[in-house]
Scaffold this motif. Structure first.
Motif, PDB file in Angstrom:
ATOM      1  N   THR A 248       0.519  -1.110   0.565  1.00  0.00           N
ATOM      2  CA  THR A 248       0.047  -0.033  -0.304  1.00  0.00           C
ATOM      3  C   THR A 248       0.853   0.884   0.070  1.00  0.00           C
ATOM      4  O   THR A 248       2.395   1.120   0.616  1.00  0.00           O
ATOM      5  N   PRO A 249       0.680   2.108  -0.332  1.00  0.00           N
ATOM      6  CA  PRO A 249      -0.586   2.269  -2.000  1.00  0.00           C
ATOM      7  C   PRO A 249       0.101   1.732  -3.535  1.00  0.00           C
ATOM      8  O   PRO A 249       1.129   1.512  -3.001  1.00  0.00           O
ATOM      9  N   THR A 250      -1.165   1.241  -3.494  1.00  0.00           N
ATOM     10  CA  THR A 250      -0.860   0.039  -5.252  1.00  0.00           C
ATOM     11  C   THR A 250      -0.377   1.206  -6.210  1.00  0.00           C
ATOM     12  O   THR A 250      -0.815   2.634  -6.318  1.00  0.00           O
ATOM     13  N   GLY A 251      -0.232   0.801  -7.228  1.00  0.00           N
ATOM     14  CA  GLY A 251       0.386   1.745  -8.322  1.00  0.00           C
ATOM     15  C   GLY A 251       1.503   2.756  -8.020  1.00  0.00           C
ATOM     16  O   GLY A 251       2.820   1.890  -7.615  1.00  0.00           O
ATOM     17  N   SER A 252       2.042   3.507  -8.970  1.00  0.00           N
ATOM     18  CA  SER A 252       3.031   4.443  -9.043  1.00  0.00           C
ATOM     19  C   SER A 252       2.540   5.796  -8.352  1.00  0.00           C
ATOM     20  O   SER A 252       3.806   6.326  -7.692  1.00  0.00           O
ATOM     21  N   THR A 253       1.642   6.470  -8.525  1.00  0.00           N
ATOM     22  CA  THR A 253       1.317   7.557  -7.983  1.00  0.00           C
ATOM     23  C   THR A 253      -0.159   7.277  -7.735  1.00  0.00           C
ATOM     24  O   THR A 253      -1.242   6.517  -7.502  1.00  0.00           O
ATOM     25  N   SER A 254      -0.435   8.690  -6.919  1.00  0.00           N
ATOM     26  CA  SER A 254      -1.620   8.802  -5.953  1.00  0.00           C
ATOM     27  C   SER A 254      -2.039   9.809  -5.479  1.00  0.00           C
ATOM     28  O   SER A 254      -0.469  10.787  -5.831  1.00  0.00           O
ATOM     29  N   THR A 255      -3.198  10.573  -4.651  1.00  0.00           N
ATOM     30  CA  THR A 255      -3.479  11.551  -4.876  1.00  0.00           C
ATOM     31  C   THR A 255      -3.267  11.975  -2.827  1.00  0.00           C
ATOM     32  O   THR A 255      -4.283  10.863  -2.572  1.00  0.00           O
ATOM     33  N   LYS A 256      -3.360  13.141  -2.833  1.00  0.00           N
ATOM     34  CA  LYS A 256      -3.892  13.371  -1.048  1.00  0.00           C
ATOM     35  C   LYS A 256      -4.077  14.528  -0.957  1.00  0.00           C
ATOM     36  O   LYS A 256      -2.879  15.531  -1.706  1.00  0.00           O
ATOM     37  N   VAL A 257      -4.758  14.681  -0.601  1.00  0.00           N
ATOM     38  CA  VAL A 257      -5.650  16.119  -0.180  1.00  0.00           C
ATOM     39  C   VAL A 257      -5.993  16.600   1.160  1.00  0.00           C
ATOM     40  O   VAL A 257      -6.773  15.938   2.033  1.00  0.00           O
ATOM     41  N   GLU A 258      -5.231  17.558   1.641  1.00  0.00           N
ATOM     42  CA  GLU A 258      -5.328  17.990   3.365  1.00  0.00           C
ATOM     43  C   GLU A 258      -5.094  18.962   3.198  1.00  0.00           C
ATOM     44  O   GLU A 258      -4.963  19.915   2.394  1.00  0.00           O
ATOM     45  N   LEU A 259      -5.979  19.773   5.042  1.00  0.00           N
ATOM     46  CA  LEU A 259      -6.659  20.877   5.000  1.00  0.00           C
ATOM     47  C   LEU A 259      -5.295  21.540   5.425  1.00  0.00           C
ATOM     48  O   LEU A 259      -4.968  21.357   6.601  1.00  0.00           O
ATOM     49  N   ARG A 260      -5.362  22.809   5.553  1.00  0.00           N
ATOM     50  CA  ARG A 260      -4.309  23.570   6.346  1.00  0.00           C
ATOM     51  C   ARG A 260      -4.461  23.639   7.828  1.00  0.00           C
ATOM     52  O   ARG A 260      -4.812  23.920   7.895  1.00  0.00           O
ATOM     53  N   GLY A 261      -3.441  23.373   9.001  1.00  0.00           N
ATOM     54  CA  GLY A 261      -3.892  23.213   9.806  1.00  0.00           C
ATOM     55  C   GLY A 261      -3.233  21.674  10.724  1.00  0.00           C
ATOM     56  O   GLY A 261      -3.276  21.307  11.842  1.00  0.00           O
ATOM     57  N   ASN A 262      -3.829  20.748   9.603  1.00  0.00           N
ATOM     58  CA  ASN A 262      -3.636  19.904   9.895  1.00  0.00           C
ATOM     59  C   ASN A 262      -3.013  18.626  10.149  1.00  0.00           C
ATOM     60  O   ASN A 262      -1.858  19.479   9.569  1.00  0.00           O
ATOM     61  N   VAL A 263      -2.636  17.803  10.246  1.00  0.00           N
ATOM     62  CA  VAL A 263      -1.824  16.943  10.555  1.00  0.00           C
ATOM     63  C   VAL A 263      -1.505  15.894   8.495  1.00  0.00           C
ATOM     64  O   VAL A 263      -2.669  15.260   8.978  1.00  0.00           O
ATOM     65  N   LEU A 264      -0.550  16.114   8.599  1.00  0.00           N
ATOM     66  CA  LEU A 264      -0.926  15.217   7.204  1.00  0.00           C
ATOM     67  C   LEU A 264      -0.180  13.571   7.558  1.00  0.00           C
ATOM     68  O   LEU A 264       1.257  14.122   7.414  1.00  0.00           O
ATOM     69  N   LEU A 265      -0.665  12.885   7.104  1.00  0.00           N
ATOM     70  CA  LEU A 265       0.069  11.555   7.060  1.00  0.00           C
ATOM     71  C   LEU A 265       0.291  10.391   5.744  1.00  0.00           C
ATOM     72  O   LEU A 265      -0.902  10.956   4.857  1.00  0.00           O
ATOM     73  N   LEU A 266       1.491  10.445   5.710  1.00  0.00           N
ATOM     74  CA  LEU A 266       1.700  10.111   4.384  1.00  0.00           C
ATOM     75  C   LEU A 266       2.266   8.452   4.478  1.00  0.00           C
ATOM     76  O   LEU A 266       3.519   8.340   5.312  1.00  0.00           O
ATOM     77  N   GLU A 267       1.301   7.111   3.372  1.00  0.00           N
ATOM     78  CA  GLU A 267       2.132   6.076   4.373  1.00  0.00           C
ATOM     79  C   GLU A 267       2.748   5.248   3.064  1.00  0.00           C
ATOM     80  O   GLU A 267       1.995   4.962   2.075  1.00  0.00           O
ATOM     81  N   CYS A 268       3.610   4.243   3.021  1.00  0.00           N
ATOM     82  CA  CYS A 268       4.087   3.058   2.545  1.00  0.00           C
ATOM     83  C   CYS A 268       4.420   2.379   3.750  1.00  0.00           C
ATOM     84  O   CYS A 268       5.567   2.097   3.895  1.00  0.00           O
ATOM     85  N   ILE A 269       3.709   0.767   2.520  1.00  0.00           N
ATOM     86  CA  ILE A 269       4.109  -0.775   3.313  1.00  0.00           C
ATOM     87  C   ILE A 269       4.682  -1.436   2.107  1.00  0.00           C
ATOM     88  O   ILE A 269       4.587  -1.505   0.765  1.00  0.00           O
ATOM     89  N   ALA A 270       5.735  -2.148   2.546  1.00  0.00           N
ATOM     90  CA  ALA A 270       6.328  -2.898   1.176  1.00  0.00           C
ATOM     91  C   ALA A 270       6.681  -3.593   2.227  1.00  0.00           C
ATOM     92  O   ALA A 270       6.413  -4.804   3.036  1.00  0.00           O
ATOM     93  N   ALA A 271       6.428  -4.954   0.580  1.00  0.00           N
ATOM     94  CA  ALA A 271       7.035  -6.653   1.148  1.00  0.00           C
ATOM     95  C   ALA A 271       8.101  -6.824   0.717  1.00  0.00           C
ATOM     96  O   ALA A 271       8.558  -5.987  -0.717  1.00  0.00           O
ATOM     97  N   GLY A 272       8.502  -8.153   0.244  1.00  0.00           N
ATOM     98  CA  GLY A 272      10.193  -8.074   0.230  1.00  0.00           C
ATOM     99  C   GLY A 272      11.054  -9.276   0.997  1.00  0.00           C
ATOM    100  O   GLY A 272      10.803  -8.900   2.643  1.00  0.00           O
ATOM    101  N   LEU A 273      12.083  -9.975   0.415  1.00  0.00           N
ATOM    102  CA  LEU A 273      12.410 -10.963   1.855  1.00  0.00           C
ATOM    103  C   LEU A 273      14.024 -10.668   0.441  1.00  0.00           C
ATOM    104  O   LEU A 273      14.137 -11.004   0.124  1.00  0.00           O
ATOM    105  N   PRO A 274      15.122 -10.361   1.608  1.00  0.00           N
ATOM    106  CA  PRO A 274      15.087  -9.154   2.696  1.00  0.00           C
ATOM    107  C   PRO A 274      13.974  -8.378   3.216  1.00  0.00           C
ATOM    108  O   PRO A 274      13.687  -7.891   2.291  1.00  0.00           O
ATOM    109  N   THR A 275      13.191  -7.520   4.361  1.00  0.00           N
ATOM    110  CA  THR A 275      12.856  -6.661   3.991  1.00  0.00           C
ATOM    111  C   THR A 275      13.091  -6.174   4.014  1.00  0.00           C
ATOM    112  O   THR A 275      14.149  -4.792   4.593  1.00  0.00           O
TER     113      THR A 275
END
Length: 1268
Positions: A248-275
């Protein structure tokens, strides 16, 4: 010319005060002024725009406002008027607009969802609140779903989906196991923002069946649980390594809209061996410093307080040794409206102009709209003085009718802002807020600031005059500030006097006078000087000051700009600092600081410590006592004592202790009076009236205290009325109709004169009664009778003597006596929580009926009967006390499946009130205790017989028994387990089809409908063949238990003896068996050191015989008794018995000796001597007989405990060491000479166990030989 200037920074508070009056009335003002000025409403408190409420609790929608006159309140709901009077569940708080929706008495929170708005209105306008959206919180259950086990190959990735129910607000997600322990997370295993659990690669240790997702709904304090998820990891060799892949996220690109003054959280979780390892960058820029944080092992990028500048492309890169993968997230920061300039309240005078400005920004740009008194300004009543120009309202030539509250609304698609700002047109004559005749004190040649805080509309003009009829002040020597303050930059002595401030506008004039005093400056006329002193010497610094006579100076000494050391060597005098016995650490800078309430001065000097020249050895000793004591300056309450110090004996005197004797009250007893420094030889002493004083002085140095000086002459002070009243006055009733007033009497010298008495006064509190007083002698208690029960009284005790009364005493609050409470608690309810715990509720009794200090409630409860046995027995009542005004309590330690009764009583200081009616409740069934015993008997080749007793505590209705058993081989390994369910009414069972000569282990427990109880275990062995008499076994284990010990006995059958041991332990315990070795081949043993009142299990075994053991037996020691232990060896009867036994043995020995000397050998005896059969050799001393075999009367006796029946047969089961053991199983008999003829009878066939060959009784002589 009059000089105008802005107020300095130090006077900014005065400008702020004036600006607040002119620009807004929503700031704190003079309380009297606030009561007189009109003001439109201002919203001071309101609920949040998005208001999520708990559906189980009352809904409180806040709306508070202030104004003059106080505003009235109304509400709209979903845009229409909300008539509160028509809804019985809704009330409005008094003098407030806050609504309370009563949910706890039948209301439904869902029925009150909607958009609410509050309006506060008075004659000068109307203010409105935000739109308050009311939504009840929701915590729905998880939908039912069937979860299949996840079979995953080692090294593959895995995602465990949580998919929590949609709640309001959204829940907090976390993963735990069945033991409520959080699952460990790492770079390899972590939880995503959506709550799913991600495995970059699975490992064998990930196999488990209790991956549980929990959703916590904080608003309702509830936690929902998903069904456990099972993960099974199977291994394949070798494990294939893999490059990173984004889960997650899937694909090569994505978009995110956040409001001024808030906390922006972006996430990338990958699989693989080694970790894989995650890294974040911002394309074309840097991540913002101080606002960027990495969480979840750098899988989450967190940027706080985002702004439009944080828009852009953020790239996450996952990398391991086999490659990398990346994803770009395009972030756009939008903005809900935010203020640039919020409108502010306007206070104008009639005819003045003003503006309201409302400027806001956002993305997209917000639109601005105006309302007047809550109505869109386009349809509001027209006001010719008002003109709207976009985000500004311009007011021209306003009149009092122009007062109103205006609302500015700035909104875009992401939200809105609403601000109230009033225009208040006031016509007010001048007011001066500075207190009249206020006194200002300043030091000469310093600035003086004289305040004249004012208010008026239009703004008044301020003029200052000096003196009552002085002329207006002008010139460069004065500065006139805009807030009315008069400043005299350099105040001289002639500046002192009265100053008058005059404020005037077109509506009136007012004046106020203030006083100015000029004080002389504080000066140090003799400053401390630089000193060089030898080590162990003495040094003094002087600091003599001159100050204004009306100011009180304080002098502080510092060392190196810090406090003086806490050392008795530093002596601070009125004008000096003295350091005794100087050491190297005293080196430094000493500063004298003089402070008054108006100024402060200081001066410093340096002290240098040098080494002292060597000196001969000095002998130190205690000082000699002072002498020549003299009393001077005799007054009624003070006297001066002087003395001459004795020799200090090479150790400086550090202080003098002064003691006094009162020859009038305590002759011969010396008391501590005071102490002074060792440099003083006089002391001013405070005296008490009516004391015959004499004084003595004791000198003190480092070695010790001197002997006391000779007493001074006596001085008798005059009598006076008491200075103080008794302490610790209390009023506490001892009976329901009295009040006991107690106090600590004054000591002798505190009486201040003869005839000490006390005036005791009391009156009932909160009742318009006069004081009742009585004068008593020098006692410490007085009892007031005939009082009402437990009412508060005001009590005071005043001392007096022959010369008058002490000062008026302070009052204390006491209470008359308590009585037992009148009523019992009502509405007693019992909620049974489980089989051993219940919760009891009750209604509190009215405080008036307690008739005393409420100490708490007592719950009496007792067991009526056990529902399983239906037997009643008296059980002592148990009592639980709950302190304070509690209305519930927990009853622990109940017995399952039983009927109980309870009642509740209120308790005060007097005792308990009546009991509530008995409340009956029943506890549900529980699991039973273990069966009371399990015995295994009648072993055959292929069967065993099991017998058992029902559980001591069934804790319910027994439904069945469960028997499990399995074989045990020679290496103590367990075979397959067999389980049998047995009806509850059975007490024995024959197990058939077993293997011969096999040891079995049995596990036995009982069940109720609740579940299985604890089990009891036993072991037994099937026999090898049918000849049981030759098979070794231990049976008939019996116990006789006392308080701390138990006698264990058993029967043994087998071809030869073995070394026995006894194993024991607490019944039902899982602890290892304790083992005791039995000395010799005895068939009994005493277990010592047992715990009274405890159930034990016991079994007997033999070593060297394949480790066989008896069946278990259960016994219980007696309860602990407080009896006195008696040593039997010291008892007279025991000593007498032992003497008789010794005498009898002596007689028997004499008889044996006589018979031996005159007896001959019989033929049978000769035959015995010839054969020398080892079976009938003489016994050794340790067997209890003589080691010599010399005549016909000697034979092998029966062992201790054996008995010979009347038919002269000896049964094998009656003795472990009988004569039958020597005779091939035949009956053994004695001939008349005592020899054993059965040995030679030639009878080889088996005989019945009980023969009848001879009924002849043995002769007395033979009996004697047998006994010996």
């Amino acid at each position: 010319m009059m000089k105008k200037m802005s107020i300095p920074t130090s006077k900014a508070s005065l400008v702020l005060f004036l600006c607040q009056i002119i620009s807004a009335l929503d700031v704190p003002l003079d309380s009297k002024l606030l009561e007189e000025l009109s003001q439109p409403p201002t919203i001071t408190q309101q609920s949040p725009k998005d208001y999520i409420v708990d559906p189980r609790e009352n809904i409180v929608i806040q709306c508070e406002a202030k104004g003059k006159p106080p505003p009235s309140f109304s509400w709209t709901r979903n845009g229409t008027h909300f008539d509160i009077d028509k809804d019985a569940q809704v009330t409005m708080k008094p003098n407030s607009g806050t609504l309370v929706v009563n949910i706890m008495n039948g209301g439904k929170a869902e029925a009150y969802e909607g958009v609410y708005q509050c309006t506060a209105r008075n004659e000068r306008g109307a203010a409105i609140s935000n739109n308050i959206v009311i939504r009840p919180s929701r915590s729905p259950l998880w939908t039912k779903e069937k979860l299949e086990p996840n079979h995953v190959r080692e090294g593959d990735s895995l995602v465990l989906h949580c998919r929590p129910p949609v709640g309001l607000p959204p829940p907090i997600i976390f993963w735990m196991d069945n033991a409520f322990q959080r699952l460990p997370q790492s770079e390899r295993v972590s939880q995503g923002l959506n709550g799913d659990l991600y495995f970059a690669n699975v490992q064998p240790e990930d196999t488990r069946e209790d991956y549980i997702c929990y959703a916590r709904f904080n608003h309702t304090q509830t936690i929902q649980q998903k069904q456990p998820i099972s993960v099974k990891v199977f291994s394949t060799k070798p494990v294939t390594e893999r490059p990173p892949v984004l889960l997650t996220p899937t694909g090569s690109t994505s978009t995110k809209v956040e409001l001024r003054g808030n906390v922006l959280l972006l996430e990338c979780i990958a699989a693989g061996l080694p970790t894989p390892v995650i890294r974040w960058i911002k394309e074309g820029g840097e991540l913002p410093a101080n606002r960027t944080f990495f969480e979840n092992f750098k899988k989450t990028l967190k940027i706080i307080d985002v702004s439009e500048a944080d828009s852009g492309n953020y790239k996450c890169i996952a990398r391991n040794t086999l490659g990398s993968v990346h994803h770009v997230i395009s972030v756009t920061v939008k903005a809900a409206p935010y203020w640039i300039t919020a409108p502010r309240n306007l206070v104008l005078s009639p005819g003045e102009d003003g503006t309201l400005i409302c400027r806001a920004n956002g993305n997209p740009k917000p639109s601005i709209s105006w309302l007047a008194n809550g109505v869109p300004i386009a349809i509001a009543p027209e006001d010719p003085s008002r003109k709207v120009d976009g985000d500004t309202i311009i007011f021209s030539h306003v009149q009092e009718r122009s007062s109103a509250v205006y609302q500015c609304n700035a909104s875009n698609e992401y939200g809105y802002l609403l601000a109230n700002a009033f225009v208040n047109v006031l016509a007010e004559p001048p007011r001066i807020l500075t207190p009249a005749n206020k006194l200002y004190q300043v030091i000469a040649d310093s600035p003086a600031l004289l305040d004249c805080a004012y208010f008026g509309s239009p703004k008044p003009e301020i003029e200052w005059f000096k003196g009552v009829k002085g002329s207006i002040l002008r010139g460069n020597e004065y500065v006139f500030h805009d807030n009315g303050t008069l400043e005299i930059p350099v105040a001289q002595k002639d500046s002192a006097g009265t100053y008058t401030c005059v404020a005037r506008n077109e509506l009136g004039k007012i004046q106020n006078e203030v006083q100015l005093e000029i004080k002389d400056p504080t000066m140090i006329i003799k400053q401390p000087e630089y000193k060089v002193i030898q080590r162990y010497g003495q040094v003094s610094f002087e600091c003599i000051i001159k100050h204004d006579s009306t100011l009180l100076p304080t002098v502080i000494w510092l060392k190196d700009n810090d406090e003086l050391p806490d050392d008795e060597r530093f002596l601070v005098g009125k004008d000096n600092l003295t350091i005794m016995n100087v050491t190297d650490k005293d080196d430094g800078t000493y500063t004298c600081i003089v402070n008054t309430t108006l100024d402060s001065v200081s001066a410093s000097a340096v002290l240098t410590v040098v080494a002292a020249p060597p000196t001969p050895a000095i002998i130190y000793a205690r000082p000699n006592p002072p002498f020549d004591l003299e009393l001077t300056g005799q007054l009624e309450r003070s006297i001066e004592l002087s003395w001459i110090p004795g020799d200090e004996n090479n150790s400086p005197i550090t202080n003098f202790v002064i003691e006094y004797e009162d020859a009038l009250h305590e002759p011969g007893v010396w008391h501590y009076q005071t102490e002074v420094s060792g440099t003083q030889t006089t002391a001013q002493l405070k005296l008490s009236p009516y004391v015959n004083y004499s004084f003595r002085v004791i000198a003190v140095n480092k070695i010790g205290r001197s002997q006391p000086s000779e007493p001074s002459e006596q001085y008798l002070t005059k009598s006076a009325s008491p200075d103080e009243n008794p302490a610790n006055v209390q009023g506490i009733g001892s009976e329901p109709d009295n009040l006991v007033i107690t106090w600590e009497p004054l000591k002798g010298f505190q009486s201040n004169g003869p005839g000490l008495q006390y005036k005791v006064s009391w009156r009932q509190k909160d009742v318009d009664d006069e004081w009742t007083s009585v004068i008593v002698a020098n006692v410490s208690k007085y009892i007031v009778s005939g009082t009402p029960t437990f009412v508060p009284y005001e009590v005071k005790v005043q001392a007096l003597n022959d010369l008058g009364y002490a000062p008026e005493p302070s009052e204390v609050i006491g209470h008359s006596g308590e009585d037992l409470p009148m009523v019992a608690p009502g509405n007693v309810q019992v909620h049974v929580i489980n089989s051993t715990l219940a919760k009891v509720h009750w209604d509190p009794v009215p405080l008036k009926t307690v008739r005393g200090h409420l100490q708490g409630y007592k719950v009496y409860y007792w067991k009526v009967q056990s529902l399983s046995r239906r037997s009643r027995r008296h059980v002592e009542k148990k009592i639980l006390t709950f302190r304070g005004n509690k209305t519930f309590g927990m009853l622990p330690g109940l017995e399952p499946y039983s009927s109980y009764k309870l009642n509740v009583r209120v308790v005060n200081g007097k005792g308990e009130g009546p009991a509530s009616p008995d409340k009956v409740f029943k506890t549900p069934e529980g699991v039973p205790s273990s069966p009371s015993f399990l015995k295994i008997t009648n072993p055959t080749l292929d069967s065993l017989t099991l017998e058992w007793g029902s559980p001591t505590h069934p804790n319910g209705v027994l439904t069945s028994y469960t028997l499990k058993f399995q074989p045990i081989n020679n290496t103590h390994e367990l075979g397959p387990l067999v389980e049998i369910r047995i009806p509850a009414n059975e007490s024995s069972l024959i197990l058939k089809n077993l293997n011969y000569s096999t040891r079995y282990k049995f596990y036995f427990n009982a069940q109720t409908s609740v579940g299985s109880g604890s089990q009891i275990t036993e072991e037994a062995v099937t026999i090898m063949d049918e000849v049981q008499s030759l098979y070794p076994r231990i049976r008939n284990v019996t116990t006789a238990a006392a308080e701390t010990y138990a006698n264990i006995s058993w029967e043994y059958e087998g071809p030869d003896h073995a070394n026995f041991y006894v194993e024991y332990g607490v019944a039902g315990s899982k602890e290892d068996w304790k083992k005791e070795i039995v000395n010799g081949s005895r068939s009994f043993f005493v277990l010592k050191g047992l715990t009274p009142g405890t159930a034990y299990k016991v079994r007997v075994g033999a070593e060297g015989l394949s480790g066989f053991r008896s069946s278990e037996d259960v016994f219980e020691t007696g309860p602990a008794m407080a009896s006195r232990q008696v040593d039997i060896a010291t008892q007279g009867w025991f000593i007498g018995l032992m003497c008789a036994v010794a005498l009898l043995i002596l007689i028997l020995l004499i008889v044996c000796f006589i018979r031996r000397n005159k007896g001959g050998k019989y033929p049978v005896k000769e035959k015995e001597d010839a054969h020398a059969d080892p079976e009938i050799q003489p016994m050794k001393e340790d067997d209890g007989t003589f080691g010599e075999y010399s005549d016909a009367e000697d034979h092998k006796p029966l062992k201790k405990g054996s008995r010979t029946p009347s038919d002269r047969t000896v049964k094998k089961e009656d003795s472990d060491d009988s004569l039958v053991d020597y005779g091939e199983g035949v009956n053994g008999q004695f001939n008349e000479d005592g020899s054993f003829i059965g040995q030679y009878s030639g009878k080889k066939e088996k005989e019945p166990a009980e023969g009848n060959e001879s009924s002849e009784a043995p002769s007395p002589v033979n009996a004697m030989n047998s006994f010996v």
